[in-house]
Design an enzyme around this catalytic site. Structure first.
Site, PDB file in Angstrom:
ATOM      1  N   SER A 144      20.572  52.379  46.467  1.00 58.08           N
ATOM      2  CA  SER A 144      19.476  52.719  45.557  1.00 58.08           C
ATOM      3  C   SER A 144      19.709  54.116  45.018  1.00 58.08           C
ATOM      4  CB  SER A 144      18.139  52.672  46.305  1.00 58.08           C
ATOM      5  OG  SER A 144      17.099  53.239  45.535  1.00 58.08           O
ATOM      6  N   TYR A 158      12.730  54.966  53.420  1.00 56.33           N
ATOM      7  CA  TYR A 158      13.590  54.044  52.683  1.00 56.33           C
ATOM      8  C   TYR A 158      14.760  54.803  52.053  1.00 56.33           C
ATOM      9  CZ  TYR A 158      15.115  50.973  48.882  1.00 56.33           C
ATOM     10  OH  TYR A 158      15.868  50.228  48.018  1.00 56.33           O
TER      11      TYR A 158
END
Length: 252
Positions: A144, A158
């Site tokens: 990501s 995360y």
């Protein structure tokens, strides 16, 4: 057909929805046989597998929150078609967590996030490497942009897990390139998946795209295109590289 993957066998984790499902479809259209891993999306996984056909798609369920599940997933995947040539690590846990959460929730969400997003992938790599050392293989890890630019407060855990995934995958590329093993990272920004639809409904698409110069939400198919290209072997010298897929919203 974007690339020719005839004769290749791929394992895609988190393959029932979103980027995983789009990757499964494209890899199959490109000639590969695929092992579709899923955890909770059984109905979606079965529909997708039926569309592709049992000769080309096998289903394996595994809850990667459980220690040992990744190794079991690898063994079942190899048994399905006899070998694996490509490992696409797409499954991830995204569980918002506030700083003022109860200690028990804080500990549990951090532990589950690191287990699914890092430790389970490390276990898959550990199982895959001896297999790949025999005949070569490729890894594509879905990270990501949060791994590089950070994320909002409720998603710091995360972002941390994806940063760890990047370092782990680069280590594989660095240490095993001479053995015929390639490892790549794709780092999407906002992708219009089922998971993101609720976020879009809450925040509004215009707000989410304010810092995306391209001015549009990425699609799962766009990410799948990059994954399939990397899997094709046409970019072997890019092993260890991260491909940003974020509409020019972040460069590293």
């Amino acid at each position: 057909m974007l690339v020719d993957l005839s004769g290749k066998i791929a394992l895609v984790t988190g393959g029932s929805k979103g980027i995983g499902a789009a990757s499964i479809r494209l890899l199959a259209r490109s000639g590969a046989k695929v092992v579709l891993h899923y955890s909770s999306g059984q109905a979606e996984a079965e529909r997708l597998a039926a569309d592709i056909g049992s000769d080309s798609c096998a289903l394996v369920r595994a809850d990667l929150r459980r220690r040992g599940a990744a190794a079991e997933l690898w063994r079942a995947s190899v048994e399905a078609f006899g070998r694996i040539d490509l490992l696409v690590c797409n499954a991830a846990l995204v569980a918002p967590l506030m700083l003022d959460a109860a200690d028990e929730q804080w500990d549990r969400v951090w532990a589950d996030t690191m287990q699914v997003n890092v430790r389970a992938i490390a276990d898959l790599y550990r199982a895959a490497l001896p297999h790949f050392l025999i005949g070569g293989g490729s890894i594509v890890a879905v990270a990501s942009r949060a791994a590089f630019r950070g994320d909002e407060t409720h998603l710091m855990h995360y972002a941390a897990s994806k940063g760890a995934l990047v370092a782990l995958t680069r280590s594989i590329a660095k240490n095993f390139a001479a053995d015929g093993i390639t490892a790549y990272i794709v780092a999407p920004g906002f992708v219009r998946t089922e998971r993101q639809e609720a976020v879009i409904a809450t925040r509004g698409e215009a707000d989410m795209l304010r810092d995306v110069p391209l001015g549009e939400m990425c699609t799962p198919d766009a990410v799948a295109n990059v994954i399939a290209f990397l899997a094709s072997g046409l970019a072997r010298h890019a092993t260890g590289a991260t491909i940003d897929i974020n509409g020019a919203s972040y460069f590293h």
